[in-house]
Structure formats: C-alpha cells, structure tokens
Design a protein around this motif. Structure first.
Motif, short mmCIF file in Angstrom:
data_model
loop_
_atom_site.label_atom_id
_atom_site.label_comp_id
_atom_site.label_asym_id
_atom_site.label_seq_id
_atom_site.Cartn_x
_atom_site.Cartn_y
_atom_site.Cartn_z
N LYS A 94 27.22 56.47 17.15
CA LYS A 94 27.27 55.00 17.21
C LYS A 94 26.00 54.45 17.85
O LYS A 94 25.32 53.61 17.27
CB LYS A 94 28.49 54.53 18.00
CG LYS A 94 28.52 53.01 18.20
CD LYS A 94 29.75 52.54 18.92
CE LYS A 94 29.77 53.04 20.34
NZ LYS A 94 30.82 52.43 21.15
N LYS A 95 25.66 54.94 19.03
CA LYS A 95 24.44 54.46 19.70
C LYS A 95 23.21 54.83 18.89
O LYS A 95 22.27 54.05 18.78
CB LYS A 95 24.34 55.02 21.11
CG LYS A 95 25.32 54.42 22.08
CD LYS A 95 25.16 54.99 23.46
CE LYS A 95 26.21 54.42 24.39
NZ LYS A 95 26.15 55.03 25.71
N GLY A 96 23.22 56.00 18.31
CA GLY A 96 22.10 56.43 17.48
C GLY A 96 21.95 55.58 16.25
O GLY A 96 20.84 55.26 15.83
N LEU A 126 19.00 51.63 13.27
CA LEU A 126 18.87 50.38 12.52
C LEU A 126 17.78 49.49 13.11
O LEU A 126 17.00 48.88 12.39
CB LEU A 126 20.21 49.64 12.47
CG LEU A 126 21.27 50.29 11.59
CD1 LEU A 126 22.64 49.69 11.86
CD2 LEU A 126 20.90 50.16 10.11
N VAL A 127 17.70 49.46 14.43
CA VAL A 127 16.63 48.68 15.08
C VAL A 127 15.27 49.31 14.77
O VAL A 127 14.33 48.61 14.37
CB VAL A 127 16.86 48.59 16.61
CG1 VAL A 127 15.65 48.00 17.32
CG2 VAL A 127 18.11 47.76 16.91
N LEU A 128 15.18 50.63 14.91
CA LEU A 128 13.93 51.32 14.61
C LEU A 128 13.56 51.19 13.12
O LEU A 128 12.40 50.97 12.77
CB LEU A 128 14.03 52.80 14.99
CG LEU A 128 12.76 53.63 14.85
CD1 LEU A 128 11.63 53.06 15.72
CD2 LEU A 128 13.04 55.08 15.24
N ALA A 176 25.62 46.22 7.48
CA ALA A 176 25.98 47.64 7.49
C ALA A 176 26.87 47.97 8.68
O ALA A 176 27.87 48.68 8.54
CB ALA A 176 24.71 48.51 7.50
N MET A 177 26.52 47.43 9.86
CA MET A 177 27.35 47.69 11.04
C MET A 177 28.74 47.08 10.88
O MET A 177 29.73 47.65 11.32
CB MET A 177 26.69 47.13 12.30
CG MET A 177 25.47 47.91 12.74
SD MET A 177 24.82 47.44 14.36
CE MET A 177 24.48 45.71 14.17
N LEU A 232 31.90 53.07 15.00
CA LEU A 232 31.46 51.73 15.34
C LEU A 232 32.67 50.92 15.78
O LEU A 232 33.69 50.90 15.12
CB LEU A 232 30.77 51.09 14.14
CG LEU A 232 29.48 51.78 13.71
CD1 LEU A 232 28.90 51.07 12.49
CD2 LEU A 232 28.48 51.83 14.82
N THR A 233 32.56 50.26 16.91
CA THR A 233 33.69 49.59 17.53
C THR A 233 33.79 48.13 17.13
O THR A 233 32.93 47.58 16.47
CB THR A 233 33.56 49.66 19.07
OG1 THR A 233 32.39 48.93 19.44
CG2 THR A 233 33.48 51.08 19.56
#
Length: 192
Positions: free
Chosen positions: A82-84, A89-91, A142-143, A168-169
């Motif tokens: 999830k964090k990755g 996505l940001v990267l 996507a999230m 994903l929460t």
C-alpha cells in the motif's frame, strides 16, 4: 484500457489543446500492480498501436504514448505494498512529468513543424501542468478503484488471492475522491 481510451478523451489544459487526457493509464497501472511492470509495458505498447489503428496517427504518436504511460505506470507498478503503491504513483507522476517535458521539447517541434522556441513557451503554462493533472487524476482514480476491482477479480478467480494483508484502505479512497473532485474543479476553472 483501450475501450476507455476510445470512449473518453478530451483536452484539459487550454494552452496545449493538442494534448488530450484519456483514462487508459488507470487500467494499465492497476494491471501493473497485479502482474508487475512488464504487464504495464506490454499493455502500453498494445494500446498505443491500437490507438493509431482506431484514431489515426503515426509512430511518433506511439513513441510519445509509450513513453508517457510507461514512465507513469511501469514506475508505479514496481511497488507492491500500500505505501509502496502510493509512493510509486507519486514517483510515476514525477517521472512522467519530467520525461514528457523533455520529450515534448524534442518531438513537438518535429511533429507540428513549429519552432522549438514556441514549444519552450508552452512548457510551463501547458505541458507541465497537463502531465501533472493527467497523472494525478489517473493515480487518484487508480487508488479509488483498485481495491473493489481487485476484490471482484479475486472473487471470480481472474486474479490470484493476495499473499499479503496490506490493501488500499478507506482513507486512501477518501483522499483519492478528494483529489479527483479537486482536479475536475481545476479543469472546469481553467476552461472558464
């Protein structure tokens, strides 16, 4: 991804109306999260070639589409938690924006037969914002749909069951929905 590409396509930044948003990268990045970055690459290549079949274009269109999608989706798909995924996505957004700034600087003068100085004048007011908006919108979508889509695919056994408990929460969904609404409002404001 190709169906979405054919159904939904529109310009989002008036300064560069020749650049159009389409949501194919949402599906391509989700497939990359499930099956890995090579899947994102193959889907990107196939969609880009199919797009010139259905919409017209040439090999420069394929090149620009593949670079754009791969620098977003393949980079994001390298992360599996999830964090990755969020970091990916940001990267991916950063990588896509940077690479498309460079590639538009190189290719757009050739494609549209315009002076490079004209493209330089479009970078900050148009090309950079377009790519940031496009990638951020695709990342947020996507999230938002990843978990329900993957759960549905797992229930039908199209996708293997996850070997991790990290998903994903609801918080990510709320943030994603807020980002999508904010971008839609921004696009509407930019269009007057």
């Amino acid at each position: 991804a190709m169906v979405l590409n054919l159904l939904i396509q529109f310009p989002i930044v008036p300064a560069v109306s020749f650049l159009s948003y389409d949501p194919k990268d949402i599906i391509i990045v989700i497939a990359g999260f499930i099956y890995g970055p090579m899947t994102s690459f193959i889907m990107s290549l196939l969609c880009s070639f199919l797009e010139i079949v259905f919409r017209g274009g040439n090999l420069l269109d394929v090149l620009m589409n593949v670079i754009s999608t791969c620098t977003f989706a393949c980079v994001a798909a390298c992360k599996q938690s999830k964090k990755g995924a969020i970091a990916g996505l940001v990267l991916g957004t950063v990588c896509c924006t940077l690479s498309m700034t460079l590639w538009n600087y190189i290719i757009t003068p050739i494609y549209y037969q315009m002076p490079r100085s004209a493209v330089v004048g479009m970078l900050l007011p148009g090309i950079v914002p377009f790519n940031i908006i496009k990638c951020t919108l695709n990342a947020a979508c996507a999230m938002l749909i990843y978990k329900p889509l993957v759960n549905a695919l797992r229930n039908t056994q199209f996708v293997p069951q996850s070997n991790t408990n990290e998903t994903l929460t609801k918080d990510v969904g709320i943030v994603s929905a807020f980002i999508i609404v904010s971008i839609v409002v921004l696009i509407l404001v930019m269009k007057g």
